[in-house]
Enzyme design. Structure first.
Site, PDB file in Angstrom:
ATOM      1  N   LYS A  29       0.833  -1.214   0.000  1.00 28.16           N
ATOM      2  CA  LYS A  29       0.000   0.000   0.000  1.00 28.16           C
ATOM      3  C   LYS A  29       0.867   1.264   0.000  1.00 28.16           C
ATOM      4  O   LYS A  29       0.644   2.177  -0.782  1.00 28.16           O
ATOM      5  CB  LYS A  29      -0.908   0.027   1.250  1.00 28.16           C
ATOM      6  CG  LYS A  29      -1.834  -1.161   1.350  1.00 28.16           C
ATOM      7  CD  LYS A  29      -2.721  -1.090   2.590  1.00 28.16           C
ATOM      8  CE  LYS A  29      -1.993  -1.165   3.911  1.00 28.16           C
ATOM      9  NZ  LYS A  29      -1.300  -2.441   4.163  1.00 28.16           N
ATOM     10  N   ARG A 104     -10.066   0.620   8.008  1.00 27.37           N
ATOM     11  CA  ARG A 104      -9.574  -0.711   8.346  1.00 27.37           C
ATOM     12  C   ARG A 104     -10.609  -1.514   9.112  1.00 27.37           C
ATOM     13  O   ARG A 104     -10.348  -2.658   9.474  1.00 27.37           O
ATOM     14  CB  ARG A 104      -8.366  -0.546   9.261  1.00 27.37           C
ATOM     15  CG  ARG A 104      -7.052  -0.990   8.671  1.00 27.37           C
ATOM     16  CD  ARG A 104      -6.066  -0.660   9.746  1.00 27.37           C
ATOM     17  NE  ARG A 104      -4.807  -1.267   9.684  1.00 27.37           N
ATOM     18  CZ  ARG A 104      -3.770  -0.839   8.974  1.00 27.37           C
ATOM     19  NH1 ARG A 104      -3.887   0.093   8.113  1.00 27.37           N
ATOM     20  NH2 ARG A 104      -2.609  -1.389   9.124  1.00 27.37           N
ATOM     21  N   ARG A 150      11.908  -5.329   5.130  1.00 26.38           N
ATOM     22  CA  ARG A 150      11.634  -3.915   4.827  1.00 26.38           C
ATOM     23  C   ARG A 150      12.554  -3.006   5.643  1.00 26.38           C
ATOM     24  O   ARG A 150      12.844  -3.254   6.807  1.00 26.38           O
ATOM     25  CB  ARG A 150      10.188  -3.567   5.163  1.00 26.38           C
ATOM     26  CG  ARG A 150       9.906  -2.063   5.040  1.00 26.38           C
ATOM     27  CD  ARG A 150       8.443  -1.740   5.071  1.00 26.38           C
ATOM     28  NE  ARG A 150       7.769  -2.251   6.244  1.00 26.38           N
ATOM     29  CZ  ARG A 150       6.455  -2.242   6.400  1.00 26.38           C
ATOM     30  NH1 ARG A 150       5.688  -1.768   5.438  1.00 26.38           N
ATOM     31  NH2 ARG A 150       5.919  -2.724   7.493  1.00 26.38           N
ATOM     32  N   ARG A 183      11.030  -1.060  11.112  1.00 24.78           N
ATOM     33  CA  ARG A 183       9.858  -0.730  11.926  1.00 24.78           C
ATOM     34  C   ARG A 183       9.744  -1.693  13.103  1.00 24.78           C
ATOM     35  O   ARG A 183       9.982  -2.887  12.960  1.00 24.78           O
ATOM     36  CB  ARG A 183       8.595  -0.796  11.069  1.00 24.78           C
ATOM     37  CG  ARG A 183       8.139   0.569  10.616  1.00 24.78           C
ATOM     38  CD  ARG A 183       7.039   0.534   9.622  1.00 24.78           C
ATOM     39  NE  ARG A 183       5.872  -0.241  10.026  1.00 24.78           N
ATOM     40  CZ  ARG A 183       4.763  -0.332   9.300  1.00 24.78           C
ATOM     41  NH1 ARG A 183       4.696   0.313   8.138  1.00 24.78           N
ATOM     42  NH2 ARG A 183       3.751  -1.054   9.705  1.00 24.78           N
ATOM     43  N   ARG A 194      -0.541  -8.983  13.297  1.00 25.31           N
ATOM     44  CA  ARG A 194      -1.099  -7.996  12.349  1.00 25.31           C
ATOM     45  C   ARG A 194      -1.921  -8.706  11.266  1.00 25.31           C
ATOM     46  O   ARG A 194      -2.972  -8.214  10.856  1.00 25.31           O
ATOM     47  CB  ARG A 194       0.034  -7.183  11.706  1.00 25.31           C
ATOM     48  CG  ARG A 194       0.631  -6.162  12.676  1.00 25.31           C
ATOM     49  CD  ARG A 194       2.000  -5.687  12.232  1.00 25.31           C
ATOM     50  NE  ARG A 194       2.018  -5.028  10.945  1.00 25.31           N
ATOM     51  CZ  ARG A 194       3.116  -4.866  10.209  1.00 25.31           C
ATOM     52  NH1 ARG A 194       4.290  -5.322  10.652  1.00 25.31           N
ATOM     53  NH2 ARG A 194       3.057  -4.259   9.060  1.00 25.31           N
TER      54      ARG A 194
HETATM   55  P1  AP5 Z   1       4.879  -1.580   1.820  1.00 27.98           P
HETATM   56  O1  AP5 Z   1       4.564  -0.782   0.614  1.00 27.98           O
HETATM   57  O2  AP5 Z   1       5.582  -0.914   2.938  1.00 27.98           O
HETATM   58  O3  AP5 Z   1       3.561  -2.354   2.327  1.00 27.98           O
HETATM   59  P2  AP5 Z   1       2.291  -1.841   3.122  1.00 27.98           P
HETATM   60  O4  AP5 Z   1       1.090  -2.485   2.529  1.00 27.98           O
HETATM   61  O5  AP5 Z   1       2.291  -0.354   3.239  1.00 27.98           O
HETATM   62  O6  AP5 Z   1       2.567  -2.533   4.526  1.00 27.98           O
HETATM   63  P3  AP5 Z   1       2.458  -1.956   6.016  1.00 27.98           P
HETATM   64  O7  AP5 Z   1       3.217  -2.881   6.883  1.00 27.98           O
HETATM   65  O8  AP5 Z   1       2.786  -0.502   6.078  1.00 27.98           O
HETATM   66  O9  AP5 Z   1       0.923  -2.131   6.266  1.00 27.98           O
HETATM   67  P4  AP5 Z   1       0.232  -2.204   7.615  1.00 27.98           P
HETATM   68  O10 AP5 Z   1      -1.168  -2.063   7.189  1.00 27.98           O
HETATM   69  O11 AP5 Z   1       0.526  -3.378   8.447  1.00 27.98           O
HETATM   70  O12 AP5 Z   1       0.891  -1.008   8.471  1.00 27.98           O
HETATM   71  P5  AP5 Z   1       0.454   0.504   8.736  1.00 27.98           P
HETATM   72  O13 AP5 Z   1       1.672   1.305   8.817  1.00 27.98           O
HETATM   73  O14 AP5 Z   1      -0.626   0.900   7.827  1.00 27.98           O
HETATM   74  O15 AP5 Z   1       5.728  -2.848   1.328  1.00 27.98           O
HETATM   75  C1  AP5 Z   1       6.202  -3.806   2.267  1.00 27.98           C
HETATM   76  C2  AP5 Z   1       7.588  -4.300   1.829  1.00 27.98           C
HETATM   77  O16 AP5 Z   1       7.460  -5.017   0.601  1.00 27.98           O
HETATM   78  C3  AP5 Z   1       8.608  -3.178   1.547  1.00 27.98           C
HETATM   79  O17 AP5 Z   1       9.885  -3.620   1.903  1.00 27.98           O
HETATM   80  C4  AP5 Z   1       8.515  -2.977   0.018  1.00 27.98           C
HETATM   81  O18 AP5 Z   1       9.743  -2.494  -0.529  1.00 27.98           O
HETATM   82  C5  AP5 Z   1       8.215  -4.393  -0.443  1.00 27.98           C
HETATM   83  N1  AP5 Z   1       7.364  -4.445  -1.624  1.00 27.98           N
HETATM   84  C6  AP5 Z   1       6.299  -3.645  -1.923  1.00 27.98           C
HETATM   85  N2  AP5 Z   1       5.735  -4.015  -3.086  1.00 27.98           N
HETATM   86  C7  AP5 Z   1       6.475  -5.092  -3.528  1.00 27.98           C
HETATM   87  C8  AP5 Z   1       6.376  -5.942  -4.673  1.00 27.98           C
HETATM   88  N3  AP5 Z   1       5.401  -5.782  -5.596  1.00 27.98           N
HETATM   89  N4  AP5 Z   1       7.278  -6.951  -4.802  1.00 27.98           N
HETATM   90  C9  AP5 Z   1       8.250  -7.157  -3.855  1.00 27.98           C
HETATM   91  N5  AP5 Z   1       8.390  -6.366  -2.750  1.00 27.98           N
HETATM   92  C10 AP5 Z   1       7.499  -5.355  -2.589  1.00 27.98           C
HETATM   93  O19 AP5 Z   1      -0.185   0.383  10.203  1.00 27.98           O
HETATM   94  C11 AP5 Z   1       0.639   0.095  11.320  1.00 27.98           C
HETATM   95  C12 AP5 Z   1      -0.220  -0.010  12.578  1.00 27.98           C
HETATM   96  O20 AP5 Z   1      -0.869   1.248  12.837  1.00 27.98           O
HETATM   97  C13 AP5 Z   1      -1.369  -1.016  12.514  1.00 27.98           C
HETATM   98  O21 AP5 Z   1      -0.934  -2.326  12.831  1.00 27.98           O
HETATM   99  C14 AP5 Z   1      -2.330  -0.443  13.562  1.00 27.98           C
HETATM  100  O22 AP5 Z   1      -1.895  -0.742  14.862  1.00 27.98           O
HETATM  101  C15 AP5 Z   1      -2.175   1.045  13.350  1.00 27.98           C
HETATM  102  N6  AP5 Z   1      -3.142   1.560  12.348  1.00 27.98           N
HETATM  103  C16 AP5 Z   1      -2.845   2.040  11.110  1.00 27.98           C
HETATM  104  N7  AP5 Z   1      -3.963   2.408  10.471  1.00 27.98           N
HETATM  105  C17 AP5 Z   1      -4.981   2.151  11.317  1.00 27.98           C
HETATM  106  C18 AP5 Z   1      -6.381   2.287  11.224  1.00 27.98           C
HETATM  107  N8  AP5 Z   1      -6.971   2.764  10.106  1.00 27.98           N
HETATM  108  N9  AP5 Z   1      -7.145   1.932  12.280  1.00 27.98           N
HETATM  109  C19 AP5 Z   1      -6.588   1.457  13.407  1.00 27.98           C
HETATM  110  N10 AP5 Z   1      -5.268   1.282  13.574  1.00 27.98           N
HETATM  111  C20 AP5 Z   1      -4.466   1.629  12.528  1.00 27.98           C
HETATM  112 MG    MG Z   2       2.459   1.039   4.798  1.00 28.36          MG
END
Ligand code: AP5
Ligand code: MG
Length: 240
Positions: A29, A104, A150, A183, A194
């Site tokens: 994402k 979410r 990552r 992270r 997660r």
């Molecule tokens: P990346 O692009 O970083 O993936 P991502 O989908 O953004 O993954 P996240 O871990 O950020 O998602 P998440 O939903 O768990 O965390 P968030 O920060 O939103 O890519 C991942 C890796 O793969 C990278 O190394 C990249 O280079 C690689 N990659 C990407 N595309 C690729 C491809 N096609 N091929 C190969 N490699 C690839 O949330 C964190 C925490 O915050 C949550 O757990 C929760 O506690 C809280 N939170 C966030 N939003 C909310 C909400 N709306 N409500 C409640 N709590 C929330």
């Molecule tokens: Mg992300």
């Protein structure tokens, strides 16, 4: 995707409006949101990044969120919706925005629907474009490997991967030379939690948006470039 990729100038004639990126942790994402933001000239609104910033600044919200995020659970809807509401009220969101990691839960989706219906998150009537939800669908077996490898830049937010998109110099951001970080929630035991949280709380949103007719899917198993092209194609041919 190369963090050095030359940004394509934003084209103000392209349809924008509100965009939601759905997908499991590690689906890509953040990687894709950054590309769309540059291409369409609209901001990426990542709730994960906003919450990490609150934790970093030790705000009251950050103090509440830190332990929850460390367990791989979700921050309560009301807190996240208030935070998103404030961000979307900023002027740079008037033409459109990409929500990365929000909504979410079904409760958050209802909140967003209400705000959009009330016209509170849109620009002038002539610029109204319907919500488009893009689900980056991916086999969960790929995610642990992606997430444990990552690395991110604490200054500019660039996202790297030791296997698929490594920085030129190990541990150093190509863009600004900052030392890359891992992270705190990218430890395997938190990743497992997660993923469980995603399946329980967020996966039902794909049905929700399917029924609303706003859901589109892209295959998240390809390269970042292939996925970016598929998303760009969807956005440039969206109805409006
Ligand atoms: P990346 O692009 O970083 O993936 P991502 O989908 O953004 O993954 P996240 O871990 O950020 O998602 P998440 O939903 O768990 O965390 P968030 O920060 O939103 O890519 C991942 C890796 O793969 C990278 O190394 C990249 O280079 C690689 N990659 C990407 N595309 C690729 C491809 N096609 N091929 C190969 N490699 C690839 O949330 C964190 C925490 O915050 C949550 O757990 C929760 O506690 C809280 N939170 C966030 N939003 C909310 C909400 N709306 N409500 C409640 N709590 C929330
Ligand atoms: Mg992300």
């Amino acid at each position: 995707m190369d963090a050095h990729a030359v940004p394509v100038a934003a084209n103000p004639k392209l349809a924008t409006g509100p965009i939601v990126l759905l997908g499991a942790p590690g689906a890509g994402k953040g990687t894709q949101a950054k590309q769309i933001a540059v291409h369409f000239g609209i901001p990426q609104v990542s709730t994960g990044d906003l919450l990490r910033d609150h934790v970093h600044r030790n705000t009251p919200l950050g103090q509440q969120a830190q332990a929850i995020m460390g367990r791989g659970e979700l921050v309560p809807d009301q807190l996240v919706c208030d935070m998103v509401g404030q961000r979307l009220a900023e002027p740079d969101c008037a033409r459109g925005f990409i929500l990365d990691g929000f909504p979410r839960t079904v409760g958050q989706a209802h909140w967003l629907d209400g705000r959009l219906q009330a016209g509170l998150l849109r620009g002038k009537p002539a610029e109204k474009v319907p919500l488009l939800v893009i689900d980056i669908a991916i086999d969960h077996a790929l995610l642990v490997e992606r997430l444990t490898a990552r690395r991110t830049c604490p200054q500019c937010g660039a996202i790297y991967n030791l296997h698929f998109n490594s920085p030129r110099q190990p541990g150093v951001c190509d863009v600004d030379g900052a030392a890359l970080i891992t992270r705190k929630d990218d430890r395997e035991e938190v990743i497992v939690e997660r993923l469980k949280t995603y399946e329980r709380e967020t996966l039902p949103l794909t049905d929700y948006y399917q029924k609303c007719g706003t859901l589109r899917r892209v295959d998240g198993g390809g390269t970042a470039e292939q996925i970016a092209l598929a998303i760009r194609d969807l956005l440039e041919h969206r109805g409006g």
